[in-house]
Design a protein around this motif. Sequence first.
Motif, PDB file in Angstrom:
ATOM      1  N   ALA A  83       0.828  -1.197   0.000  1.00 50.70           N
ATOM      2  CA  ALA A  83       0.000   0.000   0.000  1.00 50.70           C
ATOM      3  C   ALA A  83       0.868   1.256   0.000  1.00 50.70           C
ATOM      4  CB  ALA A  83      -0.933  -0.009   1.207  1.00 50.70           C
ATOM      5  N   GLN A  84       1.991   1.222   0.703  1.00 55.92           N
ATOM      6  CA  GLN A  84       2.911   2.362   0.729  1.00 55.92           C
ATOM      7  C   GLN A  84       3.508   2.611  -0.652  1.00 55.92           C
ATOM      8  OE1 GLN A  84       5.690   1.353   3.809  1.00 55.92           O
ATOM      9  NE2 GLN A  84       4.156   1.520   5.446  1.00 55.92           N
ATOM     10  N   LEU A  85       3.822   1.527  -1.363  1.00 55.92           N
ATOM     11  CA  LEU A  85       4.317   1.687  -2.725  1.00 55.92           C
ATOM     12  C   LEU A  85       3.274   2.366  -3.597  1.00 55.92           C
ATOM     13  CD1 LEU A  85       6.105  -1.721  -3.461  1.00 55.92           C
ATOM     14  CD2 LEU A  85       7.179   0.518  -3.268  1.00 55.92           C
ATOM     15  N   GLY A  86       2.022   1.980  -3.408  1.00 54.95           N
ATOM     16  CA  GLY A  86       0.952   2.581  -4.188  1.00 54.95           C
ATOM     17  C   GLY A  86       0.799   4.062  -3.900  1.00 54.95           C
ATOM     18  N   GLN A  87       1.006   4.470  -2.635  1.00 52.94           N
ATOM     19  CA  GLN A  87       0.901   5.881  -2.265  1.00 52.94           C
ATOM     20  C   GLN A  87       1.980   6.720  -2.943  1.00 52.94           C
ATOM     21  OE1 GLN A  87       1.025   5.777   2.011  1.00 52.94           O
ATOM     22  NE2 GLN A  87      -0.957   4.724   2.178  1.00 52.94           N
ATOM     23  N   ARG A  88       3.118   6.064  -3.247  1.00 48.82           N
ATOM     24  CA  ARG A  88       4.216   6.773  -3.904  1.00 48.82           C
ATOM     25  C   ARG A  88       4.147   6.668  -5.427  1.00 48.82           C
ATOM     26  NH1 ARG A  88       7.482   3.976  -0.062  1.00 48.82           N
ATOM     27  NH2 ARG A  88       8.505   2.803  -1.733  1.00 48.82           N
ATOM     28  N   ALA A  89       3.160   5.937  -5.933  1.00 46.15           N
ATOM     29  CA  ALA A  89       3.125   5.627  -7.368  1.00 46.15           C
ATOM     30  C   ALA A  89       3.123   6.888  -8.230  1.00 46.15           C
ATOM     31  CB  ALA A  89       1.902   4.771  -7.690  1.00 46.15           C
ATOM     32  N   ASN A  90       2.312   7.866  -7.896  1.00 47.83           N
ATOM     33  CA  ASN A  90       2.181   9.033  -8.761  1.00 47.83           C
ATOM     34  C   ASN A  90       3.418   9.915  -8.765  1.00 47.83           C
ATOM     35  OD1 ASN A  90      -0.358   8.364  -9.669  1.00 47.83           O
ATOM     36  ND2 ASN A  90      -1.400   9.414  -7.984  1.00 47.83           N
ATOM     37  N   THR A  91       4.305   9.739  -7.793  1.00 51.30           N
ATOM     38  CA  THR A  91       5.545  10.526  -7.787  1.00 51.30           C
ATOM     39  C   THR A  91       6.559   9.955  -8.765  1.00 51.30           C
ATOM     40  OG1 THR A  91       6.584   9.198  -6.030  1.00 51.30           O
ATOM     41  CG2 THR A  91       5.161  11.018  -5.341  1.00 51.30           C
ATOM     42  N   THR A  92       6.247   8.786  -9.326  1.00 56.33           N
ATOM     43  CA  THR A  92       7.163   8.137 -10.260  1.00 56.33           C
ATOM     44  C   THR A  92       7.202   8.853 -11.597  1.00 56.33           C
ATOM     45  OG1 THR A  92       6.727   5.997  -9.233  1.00 56.33           O
ATOM     46  CG2 THR A  92       7.651   5.954 -11.455  1.00 56.33           C
ATOM     47  N   GLY A  93       6.117   9.441 -12.004  1.00 55.62           N
ATOM     48  CA  GLY A  93       5.980   9.978 -13.351  1.00 55.62           C
ATOM     49  C   GLY A  93       5.341   8.936 -14.235  1.00 55.62           C
ATOM     50  N   GLY A  94       4.624   9.370 -15.231  1.00 61.45           N
ATOM     51  CA  GLY A  94       3.975   8.422 -16.125  1.00 61.45           C
ATOM     52  C   GLY A  94       2.669   7.887 -15.592  1.00 61.45           C
ATOM     53  N   ASN A  95       2.279   8.296 -14.382  1.00 66.14           N
ATOM     54  CA  ASN A  95       0.987   7.920 -13.789  1.00 66.14           C
ATOM     55  C   ASN A  95       0.691   6.430 -13.842  1.00 66.14           C
ATOM     56  OD1 ASN A  95       0.246  10.620 -13.161  1.00 66.14           O
ATOM     57  ND2 ASN A  95      -0.270  10.928 -15.330  1.00 66.14           N
ATOM     58  N   PRO A  96       1.499   5.591 -13.195  1.00 65.77           N
ATOM     59  CA  PRO A  96       1.187   4.155 -13.175  1.00 65.77           C
ATOM     60  C   PRO A  96      -0.111   3.897 -12.418  1.00 65.77           C
ATOM     61  CG  PRO A  96       2.925   4.659 -11.599  1.00 65.77           C
ATOM     62  CD  PRO A  96       2.697   5.920 -12.395  1.00 65.77           C
ATOM     63  N   ASP A  97      -0.818   2.853 -12.846  1.00 63.15           N
ATOM     64  CA  ASP A  97      -2.030   2.439 -12.135  1.00 63.15           C
ATOM     65  C   ASP A  97      -1.646   1.500 -11.009  1.00 63.15           C
ATOM     66  OD1 ASP A  97      -3.707   3.832 -13.859  1.00 63.15           O
ATOM     67  OD2 ASP A  97      -3.787   2.172 -15.277  1.00 63.15           O
ATOM     68  N   PHE A  98      -2.231   1.699  -9.843  1.00 60.72           N
ATOM     69  CA  PHE A  98      -1.942   0.847  -8.688  1.00 60.72           C
ATOM     70  C   PHE A  98      -3.221   0.656  -7.901  1.00 60.72           C
ATOM     71  CE2 PHE A  98      -0.760  -0.322  -4.447  1.00 60.72           C
ATOM     72  CZ  PHE A  98       0.429  -1.027  -4.556  1.00 60.72           C
ATOM     73  N   TYR A  99      -3.510  -0.609  -7.578  1.00 60.10           N
ATOM     74  CA  TYR A  99      -4.653  -0.892  -6.717  1.00 60.10           C
ATOM     75  C   TYR A  99      -4.281  -1.997  -5.749  1.00 60.10           C
ATOM     76  CZ  TYR A  99      -9.004  -2.774  -4.938  1.00 60.10           C
ATOM     77  OH  TYR A  99      -9.987  -3.224  -4.089  1.00 60.10           O
ATOM     78  N   PHE A 100      -4.576  -1.784  -4.486  1.00 58.02           N
ATOM     79  CA  PHE A 100      -4.493  -2.867  -3.509  1.00 58.02           C
ATOM     80  C   PHE A 100      -5.742  -2.781  -2.639  1.00 58.02           C
ATOM     81  CE2 PHE A 100      -3.690  -4.540   0.711  1.00 58.02           C
ATOM     82  CZ  PHE A 100      -3.308  -5.829   0.388  1.00 58.02           C
ATOM     83  N   GLY A 101      -6.429  -3.896  -2.477  1.00 62.99           N
ATOM     84  CA  GLY A 101      -7.633  -3.909  -1.669  1.00 62.99           C
ATOM     85  C   GLY A 101      -7.956  -5.294  -1.163  1.00 62.99           C
ATOM     86  N   VAL A 102      -8.918  -5.359  -0.277  1.00 68.07           N
ATOM     87  CA  VAL A 102      -9.323  -6.618   0.332  1.00 68.07           C
ATOM     88  C   VAL A 102     -10.839  -6.716   0.290  1.00 68.07           C
ATOM     89  CG1 VAL A 102      -9.368  -7.952   2.477  1.00 68.07           C
ATOM     90  CG2 VAL A 102      -7.310  -6.696   1.853  1.00 68.07           C
ATOM     91  N   ASP A 103     -11.329  -7.889  -0.072  1.00 75.33           N
ATOM     92  CA  ASP A 103     -12.756  -8.147   0.022  1.00 75.33           C
ATOM     93  C   ASP A 103     -12.955  -9.509   0.678  1.00 75.33           C
ATOM     94  OD1 ASP A 103     -12.160 -10.013  -1.938  1.00 75.33           O
ATOM     95  OD2 ASP A 103     -13.303  -9.025  -3.517  1.00 75.33           O
ATOM     96  N   THR A 104     -14.202  -9.912   0.831  1.00 79.43           N
ATOM     97  CA  THR A 104     -14.515 -11.185   1.471  1.00 79.43           C
ATOM     98  C   THR A 104     -15.391 -12.016   0.546  1.00 79.43           C
ATOM     99  OG1 THR A 104     -16.459 -10.276   2.591  1.00 79.43           O
ATOM    100  CG2 THR A 104     -14.369 -10.196   3.786  1.00 79.43           C
ATOM    101  N   PHE A 105     -15.382 -13.325   0.780  1.00 80.68           N
ATOM    102  CA  PHE A 105     -16.293 -14.215   0.061  1.00 80.68           C
ATOM    103  C   PHE A 105     -16.998 -15.108   1.068  1.00 80.68           C
ATOM    104  CE2 PHE A 105     -11.924 -15.797  -0.163  1.00 80.68           C
ATOM    105  CZ  PHE A 105     -12.007 -17.088   0.323  1.00 80.68           C
ATOM    106  N   ARG A 106     -18.287 -15.362   0.795  1.00 81.26           N
ATOM    107  CA  ARG A 106     -19.121 -16.096   1.750  1.00 81.26           C
ATOM    108  C   ARG A 106     -18.770 -17.569   1.840  1.00 81.26           C
ATOM    109  NH1 ARG A 106     -25.078 -15.054  -0.108  1.00 81.26           N
ATOM    110  NH2 ARG A 106     -24.062 -15.744  -2.052  1.00 81.26           N
ATOM    111  N   SER A 107     -18.226 -18.127   0.744  1.00 79.05           N
ATOM    112  CA  SER A 107     -17.924 -19.554   0.714  1.00 79.05           C
ATOM    113  C   SER A 107     -16.931 -19.823  -0.410  1.00 79.05           C
ATOM    114  CB  SER A 107     -19.200 -20.373   0.476  1.00 79.05           C
ATOM    115  OG  SER A 107     -19.707 -20.111  -0.825  1.00 79.05           O
TER     116      SER A 107
END
Length: 602
Positions: A397-421
Amino acid sequence: MKSILSLVLLSSLAGVSLGRRPRCRCRPDEPCWPSSADWQALNASIGGALEAVRPVGYVCHDPTYNNASCVSVAKSFTDSAWRASQPGAVQWQNWEALPFRGETCYLESPRDEPCGQGRVSLYSARVRSAADVQVAVRFAKESNVRLAIKSSGHDFVGRSSAPGSLQLLMGRLKNITFYDDYTVRGKCGKPVSLGPAVRVGSGVFLKELYDAVGERNLTVVAGLSHTVAAAGGYVQGGGHSPLGTWKGMAADNVLEFEVVTADGALITANQYQYPDLFWALRGGGGGTFGAVISATLRTFADVPGTRALLYVQTTKGPNSSDSDPVNAALDHFFWQVAEQFHRILPALNDAGGAGYYDVNPDIVQVNGSRVSTLDAALHFYDTVDVQRVMDLAASLAQLGQRANTTGGNPDFYFGVDTFRSTRDLIREYLPGHSDSTGGFVVLGSRLLSRSLLASADGPRRTVEAIRALRSGIKGHVVAGGQVAATAGTSASLNPAWRKTLTHIVIGRTWQATTSVAEQKAIQEDITKRQVPLLKALEPRGGMGAYVNEADAHEVGFQESFWGANYGRLYRLKQRWDPDGLFTVRLGVGSEDWDEFGFCRIR
């Protein structure tokens, strides 16, 4: 039954004639080949289930061209369920053909191009019972005919097909039986309870199995494919699974096999009856020790879980140079994320994480831009502790927060969800009824240990090796946890699995128009350059490759696929199949035979 006159193979097949050493299988152009009456007698003895076989594309070539049939074949050509049902097809066209002999029958080739038999069997017994299998096995043994077993034809090293052979097509063995408490005879005949289980015939697909257990709020250790056969080469090769970290390998969860042996006997093998054969079938490779009729697998109560998702994409503009400062920064960022992901994998895996990830650098798009992506999904079963997973992945997640400072606007997503079964999760990954197959595919692979990725420089070295491959990889985080905890279990799969954290696979493809020389170059690049790059990461680590997803020309396959277990497996092969009736490519004992399993070479 169709005439076999058009199916006779010429004597161009490699081998030595009968009566000389080494001993060879009978071929259609030899006097020892069964007569038409013999084949008709076999057909009658299995209720008319025998048929002569041509490659599925033959209806699209002269002189057997049929427009309606060709259109029908073309509609189903990439459907894995259809391919599983066809005696004249396997899942990948390269294992249907012998292009270096000019024996191909590609749907994409011109109509006037001759259709060759290639690796496709001459006859197929569409067996419907164990008795049918026994009859066909005895026929092959007594007639000295090459035998091939196809459950669904999902095989990357060519074990499901063999030229000049009689095929056992197992797809009709679809029985599924549930047990609240499966019981076997233990020592002195005393009943032994083994818990909840399901018995599946060798024609049952993984999707069919998942649907059946899901209806009962159960789950089972199996892979992510619609039409891989659960009791076939999948489990007999070890069987990795997204549930592996939670419950172990598929082979660890087999309680019993029904198998027809090389002498035509139907036996039941478990930890008490024929335990040596039971051990061999739990990882020793499909189609090698007998024709498996069914496997009985443990079942577990279905559970909810948590899923962590990571996605990274960088894009370089058309005609832009890697030396451009923005592109250089994008490259640095992308490989930094890849290294950090591999660095935290041990902690994620220790917390129960299992799943898959892809690393695909510099994929050229239609507009000329180059896209690099890292896409990962890790599952944590029997837990919905979202915060725990987020804490473990904080560095990403920290890498993603720094992503836009890289230049070139890389896409970054990190997230969590749940599944019932797990049922809901499997449905998401396996929609519909089939996989898309029918192309030309070869693989390379390597098992990488937890100790490598937990070491100070292991993640960096791993990513450097992936970068040097100059192609994408798929990582399978399907070990650790219970896979590691069952070290010493009575299963013959590669012991390296007990130390594995990720199973990395390289895949290469080509087209029907690709020349034989180009095909050879693709294969040699995998065997001589790419696989050695991964192997060099742990040259003394005792690791190896997964037999079901490996280089079709794996150097030293005996050690790579089975490690220290190979010696015992070879001895059991000589005991249970001394004549090599169940010989398959890169299988135990196959080094005693030529490439096609026709003639002994030692």
